[in-house]
Design an enzyme around this catalytic site. Structure first.
Site, PDB file in Angstrom:
ATOM      1  N   ALA A  62      -0.411 -15.830 -40.995  1.00  9.56           N
ATOM      2  CA  ALA A  62      -0.160 -15.500 -39.593  1.00  9.56           C
ATOM      3  C   ALA A  62       0.808 -14.325 -39.532  1.00  9.56           C
ATOM      4  O   ALA A  62       1.452 -13.969 -40.521  1.00  9.56           O
ATOM      5  CB  ALA A  62       0.416 -16.709 -38.862  1.00  9.56           C
ATOM      6  N   GLY A 105      -1.883 -19.827 -42.236  1.00 18.15           N
ATOM      7  CA  GLY A 105      -2.819 -20.075 -41.143  1.00 18.15           C
ATOM      8  C   GLY A 105      -4.243 -19.719 -41.502  1.00 18.15           C
ATOM      9  O   GLY A 105      -5.186 -20.308 -40.956  1.00 18.15           O
ATOM     10  N   GLU A 108      -5.510 -22.676 -43.434  1.00 18.28           N
ATOM     11  CA  GLU A 108      -5.744 -23.759 -42.479  1.00 18.28           C
ATOM     12  C   GLU A 108      -7.024 -23.517 -41.680  1.00 18.28           C
ATOM     13  O   GLU A 108      -7.747 -24.457 -41.353  1.00 18.28           O
ATOM     14  CB  GLU A 108      -4.537 -23.896 -41.551  1.00 18.28           C
ATOM     15  N   GLU A 128       4.201 -21.202 -46.554  1.00 20.95           N
ATOM     16  CA  GLU A 128       5.134 -21.377 -45.447  1.00 20.95           C
ATOM     17  C   GLU A 128       6.546 -21.770 -45.873  1.00 20.95           C
ATOM     18  O   GLU A 128       7.527 -21.330 -45.259  1.00 20.95           O
ATOM     19  CB  GLU A 128       4.588 -22.417 -44.454  1.00 20.95           C
TER      20      GLU A 128
END
Length: 255
Positions: A62, A105, A108, A128
């Protein structure tokens, strides 16, 4: 300017992020565009399978700059889970075609798909914790269910990326192919799925997902049997079995 595209032909929809300067990293605008296009897929009865693919890099996480100054309420607004959950809930099968980086992200997003195909040079992971946070768009839920809690915890606790061959070995991806064949392989598989009885495919996806969430195996088999029997009220079941007996290819009508 649209940074997400949706192209559909012959029952196959392809969703792509076009942000090469940032390795297709995701931000709020991109995910909002994705959300609208996923609604289009859900409403289009002609779509038999969705392929999620972006050129050279699936999605390198992200946009950190956009998140850096968020407080708790801002982080909630930034969350991608509502859109990702829409993808998971799509009635048609979904395939993630992973080139390059699928991190944070992006990883994911890949986990929302039913099937994952990766290029040999692909790298996947959840970095992360190196930023002082943890996966917040389904990674802590979907990864343990897919590869088991111990392996998922190792990936998430360390933040280390893994290569495609390791991802295949632990079941994170279904298959690994040459880098320049990722989309081609995904499209081949999508076209095979699209030729099958669409009512049956949609229903069995739902049955499998419900069975995975149902702790009672007996209850799960009861759901399976009930839904299986319903197919015998459909045109496609009659056509499929008639075609088999007549030694020809079926012509399914999605009803």
């Amino acid at each position: 300017m649209a940074q997400v595209t949706l192209k559909a032909a012959e029952g196959i929809a392809v969703l792509s992020v076009d942000r090469p300067e940032a390795l297709n990293a995701l931000n709020r605008e991109i995910v909002d565009q994705m959300d609208e296009l996923i609604d289009q897929v859900a409403a289009d009865d002609s779509v038999r399978c969705l392929v999620i693919h972006s050129d050279k890099n699936f999605a390198a996480g992200a946009d950190i700059k956009a998140m850096a100054e968020c407080d708790e309420e801002g982080a909630k607004v930034f969350a991608f889970s509502p859109t990702y959950n829409k993808i998971t809930k799509l009635s048609v099968p979904t395939i993630a075609a992973i080139e390059g980086y699928a991190l944070g992200g992006g990883m994911e997003l890949a986990l929302t798909a039913d099937i994952r195909i990766a290029g040999k040079s692909a790298k996947m992971g959840f970095p992360e914790v190196t930023l002082g946070i943890f996966p917040g768009a389904g990674g802590t839920i979907r990864a343990p269910k897919l590869i088991g809690p111990a392996l998922a915890k190792e990936m998430i606790f360390t933040g280390d990326a893994i290569k495609a061959d390791r991802a295949l070995a632990i079941g994170l991806v279904n298959r690994v192919v040459e880098d320049d064949q990722v989309l081609e392989e995904a499209m081949k598989l999508a076209k095979r799925i699209a030729k099958r009885g669409p009512v049956a495919v949609r229903m069995v996806k739902d049955v499998i997902n419900r069975g995975l969430e149902e702790p009672d195996v007996i209850k799960g088999t009861e759901i399976e049997a009930e839904q299986w029997a319903k197919l015998f009220n459909t045109y496609d079941q009659k056509e499929g079995m008639k075609a088999f007996m007549e030694k020809r290819k079926p012509t399914f009508q999605n009803r």
